[in-house]
Design a protein around this motif. Sequence first.
Motif, PDB file in Angstrom:
ATOM      1  N   MET A 105      94.067 -51.703  74.449  1.00  0.00           N
ATOM      2  CA  MET A 105      93.295 -50.635  73.865  1.00  0.00           C
ATOM      3  C   MET A 105      91.794 -50.840  74.073  1.00  0.00           C
ATOM      4  SD  MET A 105      92.981 -49.507  69.932  1.00  0.00           S
ATOM      5  CE  MET A 105      91.669 -48.435  69.478  1.00  0.00           C
ATOM      6  N   LEU A 106      91.328 -52.070  73.820  1.00  0.00           N
ATOM      7  CA  LEU A 106      89.883 -52.301  73.905  1.00  0.00           C
ATOM      8  C   LEU A 106      89.336 -52.102  75.321  1.00  0.00           C
ATOM      9  CD1 LEU A 106      89.293 -55.339  71.527  1.00  0.00           C
ATOM     10  CD2 LEU A 106      88.807 -52.918  71.113  1.00  0.00           C
ATOM     11  N   ALA A 107      90.085 -52.507  76.332  1.00  0.00           N
ATOM     12  CA  ALA A 107      89.599 -52.335  77.705  1.00  0.00           C
ATOM     13  C   ALA A 107      89.436 -50.855  78.033  1.00  0.00           C
ATOM     14  CB  ALA A 107      90.539 -53.010  78.689  1.00  0.00           C
ATOM     15  N   ASP A 108      90.461 -50.063  77.738  1.00  0.00           N
ATOM     16  CA  ASP A 108      90.386 -48.637  78.038  1.00  0.00           C
ATOM     17  C   ASP A 108      89.360 -47.932  77.170  1.00  0.00           C
ATOM     18  OD1 ASP A 108      92.250 -48.825  80.050  1.00  0.00           O
ATOM     19  OD2 ASP A 108      93.941 -48.359  78.743  1.00  0.00           O
TER      20      ASP A 108
ATOM     21  N   GLU B  35      99.287 -61.052  62.806  1.00  0.00           N
ATOM     22  CA  GLU B  35      98.054 -61.381  63.535  1.00  0.00           C
ATOM     23  C   GLU B  35      98.246 -61.282  65.047  1.00  0.00           C
ATOM     24  OE1 GLU B  35      95.006 -61.716  62.072  1.00  0.00           O
ATOM     25  OE2 GLU B  35      96.213 -61.066  60.372  1.00  0.00           O
ATOM     26  N   GLN B  36      99.337 -61.839  65.557  1.00  0.00           N
ATOM     27  CA  GLN B  36      99.594 -61.773  67.000  1.00  0.00           C
ATOM     28  C   GLN B  36      99.837 -60.337  67.434  1.00  0.00           C
ATOM     29  OE1 GLN B  36      99.629 -64.491  69.466  1.00  0.00           O
ATOM     30  NE2 GLN B  36      99.238 -62.550  70.479  1.00  0.00           N
ATOM     31  N   ALA B  37     100.548 -59.565  66.624  1.00  0.00           N
ATOM     32  CA  ALA B  37     100.793 -58.156  66.960  1.00  0.00           C
ATOM     33  C   ALA B  37      99.471 -57.401  67.076  1.00  0.00           C
ATOM     34  CB  ALA B  37     101.690 -57.511  65.903  1.00  0.00           C
ATOM     35  N   ARG B  38      98.551 -57.652  66.147  1.00  0.00           N
ATOM     36  CA  ARG B  38      97.241 -56.992  66.216  1.00  0.00           C
ATOM     37  C   ARG B  38      96.486 -57.416  67.472  1.00  0.00           C
ATOM     38  NH1 ARG B  38      95.453 -57.543  59.860  1.00  0.00           N
ATOM     39  NH2 ARG B  38      96.395 -55.595  59.177  1.00  0.00           N
ATOM     40  N   ASP B  39      96.512 -58.699  67.799  1.00  0.00           N
ATOM     41  CA  ASP B  39      95.821 -59.176  69.002  1.00  0.00           C
ATOM     42  C   ASP B  39      96.401 -58.539  70.256  1.00  0.00           C
ATOM     43  OD1 ASP B  39      94.138 -60.747  67.487  1.00  0.00           O
ATOM     44  OD2 ASP B  39      95.189 -62.621  67.915  1.00  0.00           O
ATOM     45  N   TRP B  40      97.726 -58.473  70.329  1.00  0.00           N
ATOM     46  CA  TRP B  40      98.354 -57.860  71.506  1.00  0.00           C
ATOM     47  C   TRP B  40      98.045 -56.369  71.592  1.00  0.00           C
ATOM     48  CZ3 TRP B  40     103.798 -60.550  71.240  1.00  0.00           C
ATOM     49  CH2 TRP B  40     103.684 -61.839  71.770  1.00  0.00           C
ATOM     50  N   ALA B  41      98.006 -55.689  70.455  1.00  0.00           N
ATOM     51  CA  ALA B  41      97.683 -54.264  70.466  1.00  0.00           C
ATOM     52  C   ALA B  41      96.263 -54.027  70.982  1.00  0.00           C
ATOM     53  CB  ALA B  41      97.842 -53.667  69.071  1.00  0.00           C
ATOM     54  N   LEU B  42      95.356 -54.908  70.638  1.00  0.00           N
ATOM     55  CA  LEU B  42      93.956 -54.752  71.054  1.00  0.00           C
ATOM     56  C   LEU B  42      93.717 -55.117  72.510  1.00  0.00           C
ATOM     57  CD1 LEU B  42      92.167 -56.224  67.938  1.00  0.00           C
ATOM     58  CD2 LEU B  42      91.968 -53.876  68.786  1.00  0.00           C
TER      59      LEU B  42
ATOM     60  N   GLU C 135      98.665 -52.765  78.982  1.00  0.00           N
ATOM     61  CA  GLU C 135      98.822 -51.309  79.057  1.00  0.00           C
ATOM     62  C   GLU C 135      99.847 -50.741  78.084  1.00  0.00           C
ATOM     63  OE1 GLU C 135      96.679 -49.734  80.930  1.00  0.00           O
ATOM     64  OE2 GLU C 135      95.914 -51.618  81.690  1.00  0.00           O
ATOM     65  N   ASP C 136     100.466 -51.551  77.253  1.00  0.00           N
ATOM     66  CA  ASP C 136     101.541 -51.079  76.376  1.00  0.00           C
ATOM     67  C   ASP C 136     101.002 -50.712  75.010  1.00  0.00           C
ATOM     68  OD1 ASP C 136     103.277 -51.629  78.414  1.00  0.00           O
ATOM     69  OD2 ASP C 136     103.653 -53.655  77.724  1.00  0.00           O
ATOM     70  N   TYR C 137     100.309 -49.575  74.927  1.00  0.00           N
ATOM     71  CA  TYR C 137      99.778 -49.148  73.651  1.00  0.00           C
ATOM     72  C   TYR C 137      99.816 -47.643  73.561  1.00  0.00           C
ATOM     73  CZ  TYR C 137      97.266 -49.486  69.312  1.00  0.00           C
ATOM     74  OH  TYR C 137      96.940 -49.409  67.995  1.00  0.00           O
ATOM     75  N   GLU C 138      99.408 -47.131  72.454  1.00  0.00           N
ATOM     76  CA  GLU C 138      99.425 -45.700  72.212  1.00  0.00           C
ATOM     77  C   GLU C 138      98.201 -45.021  72.815  1.00  0.00           C
ATOM     78  OE1 GLU C 138     100.002 -44.863  68.092  1.00  0.00           O
ATOM     79  OE2 GLU C 138     101.648 -46.286  67.930  1.00  0.00           O
ATOM     80  N   LEU C 139      98.245 -43.714  72.859  1.00  0.00           N
ATOM     81  CA  LEU C 139      97.137 -42.912  73.342  1.00  0.00           C
ATOM     82  C   LEU C 139      95.940 -43.071  72.410  1.00  0.00           C
ATOM     83  CD1 LEU C 139      96.185 -40.713  75.331  1.00  0.00           C
ATOM     84  CD2 LEU C 139      97.078 -39.034  73.728  1.00  0.00           C
ATOM     85  N   CYS C 140      94.775 -43.283  72.987  1.00  0.00           N
ATOM     86  CA  CYS C 140      93.543 -43.413  72.213  1.00  0.00           C
ATOM     87  C   CYS C 140      92.641 -42.243  72.575  1.00  0.00           C
ATOM     88  CB  CYS C 140      92.864 -44.741  72.567  1.00  0.00           C
ATOM     89  SG  CYS C 140      91.321 -45.016  71.694  1.00  0.00           S
ATOM     90  N   PHE C 141      92.178 -41.514  71.558  1.00  0.00           N
ATOM     91  CA  PHE C 141      91.310 -40.365  71.795  1.00  0.00           C
ATOM     92  C   PHE C 141      90.362 -40.198  70.621  1.00  0.00           C
ATOM     93  CE2 PHE C 141      95.012 -38.842  69.575  1.00  0.00           C
ATOM     94  CZ  PHE C 141      94.517 -37.946  68.638  1.00  0.00           C
ATOM     95  N   THR C 142      89.378 -39.345  70.777  1.00  0.00           N
ATOM     96  CA  THR C 142      88.431 -39.072  69.700  1.00  0.00           C
ATOM     97  C   THR C 142      88.522 -37.601  69.297  1.00  0.00           C
ATOM     98  OG1 THR C 142      86.603 -38.516  71.179  1.00  0.00           O
ATOM     99  CG2 THR C 142      86.831 -40.830  70.536  1.00  0.00           C
TER     100      THR C 142
END
Length: 114
Positions: free
Chosen positions: A1-4, A36-43, A47-54
């Motif tokens: 998520m953070l990279a994108d 904690e690990q789940a949060r780190d992996w999500a961040l 590429e395995d994460y949800e759509l991020c938009f504003t």
Amino acid sequence: MLADLGHVLEASGVGARVERQRLPLSPALIDYCGLEQARDWALGGGEDYELCFTVPQSRWEALAEALRGHGVAVTCVGEVLPAAAGLQLEDGGRRLELPEAGYNHFAGGDDKES
């Protein structure tokens, strides 16, 4: 998520604050590796994460209601800030260091071309 998200912020000329504790996580992932690990992996796990938009804050409720009507959950995980703020990561109001984010398919590795 953070990279994108970083790419979106750079292209848009803005910054953002992400609240780590708000990230939507799979219960199965939390069971597998812990919160904690789940949060780190999500961040920063790839590429395995949800759509991020504003969306403008004034339109948040209308958007959330419209998506609920289609069975789509949406979670606010932060806010857009002025560019000078950069990308910020917080957890319960405490500022965190940004982890390595994403996977670079073109970075050098152990594979050698012949």
